[in-house]
Structures are given as structure tokens and as C-alpha cells.
Design a protein around this motif. Structure first.
Motif, PDB file in Angstrom:
ATOM      1  N   GLY A   1      19.540  47.876 -13.138  1.00  0.00           N
ATOM      2  CA  GLY A   1      19.085  49.100 -13.792  1.00  0.00           C
ATOM      3  C   GLY A   1      17.804  49.659 -13.224  1.00  0.00           C
ATOM      4  O   GLY A   1      16.995  50.221 -13.958  1.00  0.00           O
ATOM      5  N   SER A   2      17.626  49.565 -11.917  1.00  0.00           N
ATOM      6  CA  SER A   2      16.361  49.974 -11.300  1.00  0.00           C
ATOM      7  C   SER A   2      16.598  51.039 -10.235  1.00  0.00           C
ATOM      8  O   SER A   2      17.715  51.209  -9.738  1.00  0.00           O
ATOM      9  N   PHE A   3      15.531  51.757  -9.859  1.00  0.00           N
ATOM     10  CA  PHE A   3      15.688  52.805  -8.855  1.00  0.00           C
ATOM     11  C   PHE A   3      14.396  53.021  -8.085  1.00  0.00           C
ATOM     12  O   PHE A   3      13.309  52.670  -8.544  1.00  0.00           O
ATOM     13  N   VAL A   4      14.561  53.638  -6.900  1.00  0.00           N
ATOM     14  CA  VAL A   4      13.427  54.018  -6.058  1.00  0.00           C
ATOM     15  C   VAL A   4      13.711  55.391  -5.472  1.00  0.00           C
ATOM     16  O   VAL A   4      14.822  55.664  -5.011  1.00  0.00           O
ATOM     17  N   ALA A   5      12.702  56.247  -5.465  1.00  0.00           N
ATOM     18  CA  ALA A   5      12.768  57.530  -4.772  1.00  0.00           C
ATOM     19  C   ALA A   5      11.569  57.621  -3.841  1.00  0.00           C
ATOM     20  O   ALA A   5      10.436  57.378  -4.264  1.00  0.00           O
ATOM     21  N   GLY A   6      11.801  57.948  -2.575  1.00  0.00           N
ATOM     22  CA  GLY A   6      10.688  58.025  -1.637  1.00  0.00           C
ATOM     23  C   GLY A   6      11.145  57.819  -0.217  1.00  0.00           C
ATOM     24  O   GLY A   6      12.119  58.417   0.234  1.00  0.00           O
ATOM     25  N   GLY A   7      10.453  56.937   0.507  1.00  0.00           N
ATOM     26  CA  GLY A   7      10.777  56.684   1.904  1.00  0.00           C
ATOM     27  C   GLY A   7      10.460  55.260   2.305  1.00  0.00           C
ATOM     28  O   GLY A   7       9.479  54.674   1.837  1.00  0.00           O
ATOM     29  N   VAL A   8      11.307  54.696   3.176  1.00  0.00           N
ATOM     30  CA  VAL A   8      11.110  53.344   3.699  1.00  0.00           C
ATOM     31  C   VAL A   8      11.218  53.409   5.213  1.00  0.00           C
ATOM     32  O   VAL A   8      12.173  53.990   5.754  1.00  0.00           O
ATOM     33  N   ALA A   9      10.262  52.820   5.913  1.00  0.00           N
ATOM     34  CA  ALA A   9      10.263  52.810   7.376  1.00  0.00           C
ATOM     35  C   ALA A   9      10.006  51.397   7.875  1.00  0.00           C
ATOM     36  O   ALA A   9       8.991  50.786   7.529  1.00  0.00           O
ATOM     37  N   GLY A  10      10.917  50.874   8.688  1.00  0.00           N
ATOM     38  CA  GLY A  10      10.763  49.545   9.233  1.00  0.00           C
ATOM     39  C   GLY A  10      10.484  49.574  10.720  1.00  0.00           C
ATOM     40  O   GLY A  10      10.490  50.637  11.353  1.00  0.00           O
ATOM     41  N   GLY A  11      10.254  48.402  11.292  1.00  0.00           N
ATOM     42  CA  GLY A  11      10.027  48.271  12.723  1.00  0.00           C
ATOM     43  C   GLY A  11      11.269  47.783  13.431  1.00  0.00           C
ATOM     44  O   GLY A  11      12.391  48.076  13.013  1.00  0.00           O
ATOM     45  N   GLN A  12      11.103  47.003  14.495  1.00  0.00           N
ATOM     46  CA  GLN A  12      12.233  46.455  15.227  1.00  0.00           C
ATOM     47  C   GLN A  12      12.764  45.202  14.538  1.00  0.00           C
ATOM     48  O   GLN A  12      12.013  44.438  13.946  1.00  0.00           O
ATOM     49  N   SER A  13      14.095  45.036  14.624  1.00  0.00           N
ATOM     50  CA  SER A  13      14.776  43.839  14.101  1.00  0.00           C
ATOM     51  C   SER A  13      14.463  43.599  12.632  1.00  0.00           C
ATOM     52  O   SER A  13      14.284  42.457  12.194  1.00  0.00           O
ATOM     53  N   ASP A  14      14.439  44.686  11.860  1.00  0.00           N
ATOM     54  CA  ASP A  14      14.168  44.602  10.426  1.00  0.00           C
ATOM     55  C   ASP A  14      15.457  44.671   9.612  1.00  0.00           C
ATOM     56  O   ASP A  14      16.505  45.083  10.108  1.00  0.00           O
ATOM     57  N   GLU A  15      15.345  44.280   8.341  1.00  0.00           N
ATOM     58  CA  GLU A  15      16.356  44.591   7.330  1.00  0.00           C
ATOM     59  C   GLU A  15      15.683  45.617   6.424  1.00  0.00           C
ATOM     60  O   GLU A  15      14.770  45.283   5.669  1.00  0.00           O
ATOM     61  N   ALA A  16      16.110  46.886   6.526  1.00  0.00           N
ATOM     62  CA  ALA A  16      15.414  47.968   5.827  1.00  0.00           C
ATOM     63  C   ALA A  16      16.364  48.682   4.874  1.00  0.00           C
ATOM     64  O   ALA A  16      17.430  49.160   5.289  1.00  0.00           O
ATOM     65  N   GLY A  17      15.985  48.762   3.586  1.00  0.00           N
ATOM     66  CA  GLY A  17      16.809  49.427   2.587  1.00  0.00           C
ATOM     67  C   GLY A  17      15.990  50.238   1.616  1.00  0.00           C
ATOM     68  O   GLY A  17      14.827  49.921   1.351  1.00  0.00           O
ATOM     69  N   GLY A  18      16.588  51.272   1.070  1.00  0.00           N
ATOM     70  CA  GLY A  18      15.882  52.119   0.114  1.00  0.00           C
ATOM     71  C   GLY A  18      15.444  51.378  -1.129  1.00  0.00           C
ATOM     72  O   GLY A  18      14.402  51.678  -1.717  1.00  0.00           O
ATOM     73  N   LEU A  19      16.223  50.392  -1.552  1.00  0.00           N
ATOM     74  CA  LEU A  19      15.899  49.589  -2.733  1.00  0.00           C
ATOM     75  C   LEU A  19      15.513  48.163  -2.355  1.00  0.00           C
ATOM     76  O   LEU A  19      14.489  47.656  -2.786  1.00  0.00           O
ATOM     77  N   VAL A  20      16.351  47.527  -1.522  1.00  0.00           N
ATOM     78  CA  VAL A  20      16.169  46.123  -1.133  1.00  0.00           C
ATOM     79  C   VAL A  20      16.360  45.998   0.371  1.00  0.00           C
ATOM     80  O   VAL A  20      17.279  46.602   0.940  1.00  0.00           O
ATOM     81  N   GLY A  21      15.517  45.206   1.017  1.00  0.00           N
ATOM     82  CA  GLY A  21      15.689  44.966   2.444  1.00  0.00           C
ATOM     83  C   GLY A  21      16.856  44.038   2.709  1.00  0.00           C
ATOM     84  O   GLY A  21      17.871  44.428   3.287  1.00  0.00           O
TER      85      GLY A  21
END
Length: 277
Positions: A53-73
Motif C-alpha cells: 500500500g505504498s507509493f513514490v512520485a519523483g525521480g530515480v537515477a542510478g549509475g552503472q550496473s545498478d538495480e534501479a526502480g521507481g519504488l524498489v531497486g
């Protein structure tokens, strides 16, 4: 608003690592930035517990060889009833998803709406970059922008699937860029597993392995049946390989009569799918 610019830690988010329950937490105006080799998410970097029941609004920026997600990496637990409305990007070698970069466990009744983008050598998906377990009753509406090239896959829902996906859809456009790669309206590269009763609506473009539903399948999408792509904007379902299902016009999708094997019903009926006028 939450702003994190972390060039040191491997797990980056409001919660770097969560092994318990994160419930009914919402973030707006989030800006999360991580360096190379990180697991970065708007809410949780690495989830080993439950996000509900959670949410995120905004922006996520990762580097190289990352696991990058809007809510969870990186998801190694459960994500349920949650969503992200975030732009997500990372560099070469990364798994990038509107909701989660990589999922090794369960995602259900969740969605993502933000634009997801990545350069050559990334796995870029509207909901999840790479899925190796189970996703059900979820969707993605954001556009996916890839560059193409070696070891690159882009998909409206997931970039790479080697798990189970059930009752899902993607509506955003998917661009694979000018270099060869795997680009699909729903999945970029299907390594195995199953994709059942799912569809895509968005236009797909690129070079290499390009298909309305899947860019490339190395098997017949496992035991998949009854998957569909929008034939009004995409001329073929799979760039390389085969799929079970086919193309439907947008008008046919609105009626539901041509979704062979699908169960439709009224709101609250418990049916898998509902068509709302």
C-alpha cells in the motif's frame, strides 16, 4: 520532498534495506541518486520483506550496473498494492524498471506510470527491468526508451522475463533505438517461464529483434497462452521466435470477445478481467 544523493552506500532509498513490513508509506517530489553498483529505489533500495500500500512520485537515477526502480531497486520479498509515478534511469549494465529494477520474488496488484530509460547494455522495463519469479495482476503505462545495442532489452512491462507473469498489461510506447537489441511492447527478451493472459497497447519501434508483444523469445514463451498485442500500431507480435496468442485491433480489445480463454465479468464479480465503458 525527499532528496538523496548517495555516492557511497550500496543500498539507496528512504530505506536502504528492508527486511520487515513497509506499509502505507507515500513519497512525493522524491529525487534519489546513486552511484555505480547500487540497488536504488524511491522507497527501498533492497527489499527482503514486504512493501504494501505504498507509493513514490519523483525521480530515480542510478549509475552503472545498478538495480534501479521507481519504488524498489532489488525485490527479494513481496510488493503488493503499491505504485510508482517516477522517471527512472541508470547507466550501462543496469536493470531499470518503473516499479522495481529486478524482482526475485513476488509483485502483485501494483503498477508504474513513469518514463523509464537506459543506454546500451541495460534491461529497461515499464514495470520491472528483469523478472525471475512472479508478477500478477499488475500493469505499466509509462513510455520505455532504450538505445539498443549488445545485451540490451526494452519492454513495455518487463525487459527480461524468466519467471511467471499473469493478468498484466502495458500501454506505453517502447523505443529500442537505432542499434540492434530486443524490443517488445510487453517483453523485450523472454528467456523462459510463462506469460499468461496479458496484453500490450503501445507502438514499438527500433531495429534488431522488434515485436508488438515480444522482441525475442528463446522458447515459445514457456506454457504461455492467450497473449495479445495491438495490431493497429504493430505489424508483428514477435521479432524473433514465436508466441501463443496474436494481434487484435484496438476496437476488438474494447469488446473482449476475441480474447480467447479470458474470463470477463462485472466490477466486484471476482472475474480476472473487467471492461469498463
Amino acid at each position: 520532498n525527499l532528496v538523496i544523493e548517495d555516492s557511497t552506500n550500496r543500498n539507496v532509498g528512504l530505506f536502504g534495506v528492508s527486511s520487515g513490513l513497509v506499509k502505507n508509506v507515500g513519497l512525493t517530489g522524491a529525487s534519489i541518486t546513486a552511484s555505480d553498483g547500487a540497488m536504488v529505489g524511491g522507497l527501498v533500495g533492497a527489499n527482503n520483506g514486504t512493501v504494501s500500500g505504498s507509493f513514490v512520485a519523483g525521480g530515480v537515477a542510478g549509475g552503472q550496473s545498478d538495480e534501479a526502480g521507481g519504488l524498489v531497486g532489488l525485490n527479494e520479498g513481496i510488493i503488493e498494492g503499491s505504485h510508482a509515478d517516477s522517471t527512472v534511469t541508470a547507466d550501462q549494465g543496469s536493470d531499470i524498471g518503473g516499479l522495481a529494477g529486478e524482482s526475485l520474488d513476488l509483485i502483485e496488484t501494483s503498477y508504474a506510470t513513469g518514463t523509464v530509460s537506459g543506454p546500451t547494455g541495460t534491461r529497461t522495463g515499464g514495470l520491472v527491468g528483469s523478472n525471475y519469479r512472479v508478477i500478477e495482476t499488475s500493469y505499466a503505462t509509462g513510455n520505455v526508451i532504450g538505445v539498443g545495442g549488445f545485451n540490451t532489452s526494452s519492454g513495455g512491462f518487463v525487459a527480461i522475463n524468466n519467471g511467471t507473469i499473469l493478468d498484466a498489461y502495458a500501454t506505453g510506447t517502447v523505443s529500442g533505438g537505432s542499434d540492434s537489441g530486443n524490443t517488445g511492447g510487453f517483453v523485450g527478451l523472454s528467456l523462459g517461464g510463462t506469460i499468461n493472459e496479458s496484453y500490450e497497447l503501445g507502438a514499438v519501434s527500433g531495429t534488431g529483434n522488434v515485436g508488438g508483444f515480444a522482441g525475442k523469445t528463446t522458447v515459445t514463451l514457456g506454457s504461455t497462452v492467450n497473449d495479445y498485442y495491438n495490431s493497429d500500431v504493430n505489424s508483428t507480435g514477435v521479432g524473433t521466435g514465436t508466441m501463443n496468442g496474436g494481434g487484435l485491433s484496438h476496437a476488438s480489445m474494447q469488446s473482449g470477445e476475441d480474447f480467447s480463454g479470458w474470463t470477463f465479468g462485472a466490477l466486484g464479480s471476482g472475474a480476472d478481467w473487467v471492461i469498463v465503458d
